[in-house]
Design a protein around this motif. Structure first.
Motif, mmCIF file in Angstrom:
data_model
loop_
_atom_site.group_PDB
_atom_site.id
_atom_site.type_symbol
_atom_site.label_atom_id
_atom_site.label_comp_id
_atom_site.label_asym_id
_atom_site.label_seq_id
_atom_site.Cartn_x
_atom_site.Cartn_y
_atom_site.Cartn_z
ATOM 1 N N UNK A 1 0.808 -1.224 0.000
ATOM 2 C CA UNK A 1 0.000 0.000 0.000
ATOM 3 C C UNK A 1 0.843 1.277 0.000
ATOM 4 N N UNK A 2 2.069 1.214 0.559
ATOM 5 C CA UNK A 2 2.886 2.418 0.652
ATOM 6 C C UNK A 2 4.170 2.331 -0.160
ATOM 7 N N UNK A 3 4.416 1.195 -0.777
ATOM 8 C CA UNK A 3 5.492 1.093 -1.737
ATOM 9 C C UNK A 3 6.834 0.685 -1.166
ATOM 10 N N UNK A 4 7.783 0.511 -2.080
ATOM 11 C CA UNK A 4 9.109 0.024 -1.726
ATOM 12 C C UNK A 4 9.850 1.023 -0.854
ATOM 13 N N UNK A 5 9.665 2.302 -1.109
ATOM 14 C CA UNK A 5 10.441 3.321 -0.400
ATOM 15 C C UNK A 5 10.143 3.296 1.092
#
Length: 438
Positions: free
Chosen positions: A335-339
């Motif tokens: 939901x919030x990504x790889x970063x």
């Protein structure tokens, strides 16, 4: 958790809970402005908090449901702020660690009271009816959490903090005995949750504290003429006590009348039943679906509170029940990504490496340093276990409180010589002493 819910409930009704937590975090950071944050562990957490704050608008813009997305982002930001507040208030001091230990012990006491109420009344205060385990013929304690797994692992974190307070307190034997009783009752409550992940986490955490106790005992054992003389129980008493404990443990599983009321025996008996296998398979299927959605995305996150929406819209999800993801690390990645997920991973790795480096290099840390490193490892174990075992804890403050505990403890343990002020009458320069007499 229960006390926190009751405290924040009026603020939640006023839609000001997140704002109040952020204000408290800002005040805590301001109060710790003179504390050096250049150590890797606190600096990594501070950078992660900034990253979450910067990435929150992106997650909101990508959220399929603005209302649900806003609620999750607020909970996530508030949780990270809680972790940051704990680290800032600790200020790399032993008094800060002591305050956290007292807080965990108080939380354990409240949780034991809630679990006792559940046992006596066969009623769950914070659980809505309709759940199969809640409506079963036996009481499974869950405290103020939505499922027993969360309660068991949270109890384990509280037990760890209570053990640390018992090992460091100077209030005498009666206080230590009271804390040990609370730990025993907390361990029984963990067993009554019938949570396999919770019980495994408890065993690992208790093993860490035993390792820390044995290691610190070896370091603090004096051999000079001024070394304190400690009275040790006789070997006969220890042998008899160990034999009684082993006999009771065996009887709890062998004697039918006792085994019928033994939650661990029930847990082991149901481990190979079809219902348990279906539950484990459901968790794996939910994770596979999430990873499939992640591979089909751009890696920057599908948006806050998007997993349930993606699962409902999937024509072939491959899951038996549409429910939460049951893995908060995968949920954060999706939901919030790889970063953002990588930022959290950096915090965990940095804290773990600081513990390992401190165990090798800080030979002069003594008993207090060993205890704080043990706390760090126990908090990391509980944090990771809850992230893997719970339904979802991205917005659960106690989860982030565990991360704050780990960072604060390792911050002190990484350089305890610098964290402690010099004793009265002793110059900071090595091998020089200043007389205070006139």
């Amino acid at each position: 958790m229960a006390a926190g819910d009751l405290t924040l409930f009026p603020l939640i009704q006023l839609r000001a809970a997140t704002l109040v937590i952020l204000v408290v975090a800002a005040v805590a950071l301001w109060s710790a402005r003179h504390t050096p944050w250049r150590r890797p562990a606190p600096l990594s957490l501070l950078c992660f908090a900034v990253l979450v704050a910067v990435w929150a608008p992106v997650a909101l813009l990508r959220a399929p449901d603005p209302g649900d997305g806003r609620a999750e982002v607020q909970g996530l930001v508030a949780g990270v702020a809680v972790a940051l507040t704990v680290v800032a208030l600790s200020r790399r001091s032993e008094s800060g660690l002591r305050g956290m230990r007292v807080g965990w012990a108080l939380g354990l006491g409240l949780s034991i009271l809630v679990a006792g109420y559940e046992l006596l009344t066969d009623d769950h205060l914070w659980i809505e009816p309709g759940l199969s385990w809640a409506d079963s013929h036996r009481t499974i304690v869950a405290g103020a959490f939505r499922n027993p797994n969360d309660f068991a692992i949270a109890l384990t974190a509280m037990i760890s903090g209570t053990l640390a307070w018992a090992a460091s307190t100077r209030h005498g034997r009666r206080m230590r005995a009271l804390l040990v009783v609370a730990v025993v009752l907390g361990a029984i409550a963990v067993m009554l949750t019938e949570s396999r992940s919770g019980l495994l986490t408890l065993v690992v955490v208790l093993g860490l504290h035993l390792w820390g106790f044995l290691r610190s005992r070896g370091r603090s054992r004096g051999s000079g003429p001024d070394a304190p003389v400690r009275r040790r129980p006789s070997r006969i008493v220890l042998a008899v006590g160990a034999a009684v404990a082993v006999a009771l443990a065996v009887a709890a599983f062998v004697v039918p009348a006792l085994a019928a009321h033994n939650p661990v025996a029930r847990m082991l008996a149901t481990a190979d039943q079809p219902g348990t296998a279906r539950s484990d398979q459901l968790r794996l299927d939910l994770i596979r679906a999430a990873l499939r959605y992640f591979r089909d995305s751009d890696g920057l996150g599908t948006g806050a509170a998007s997993y349930e929406v993606l699962l409902a819209a999937d024509p072939a999800p491959g899951v038996a029940v549409h429910t939460w993801l049951h893995n908060s690390f995968v949920e954060l990645l999706l939901q919030y990504g790889v970063v953002v997920a990588a930022g959290l991973g950096v915090v965990l790795v940095v804290a773990l490496l600081a513990v390992l480096r401190g165990s090798v290099r800080s030979r002069s840390a003594g008993r207090a340093g060993t205890l704080s490193r043990t706390e760090t490892l126990a908090a990391l174990v509980a944090f990771v276990a809850m992230g893997f075992a719970s339904a979802t804890v991205l917005t659960t403050p106690v989860w982030w409180l565990m991360l704050g505990q780990a960072v604060a403890s390792v911050w002190w343990a990484a350089s305890p010589e610098e964290a402690q002020p010099p004793a009265a009458g002793v110059d900071a320069t090595p091998d020089r002493r200043v007389s205070t007499s006139r």
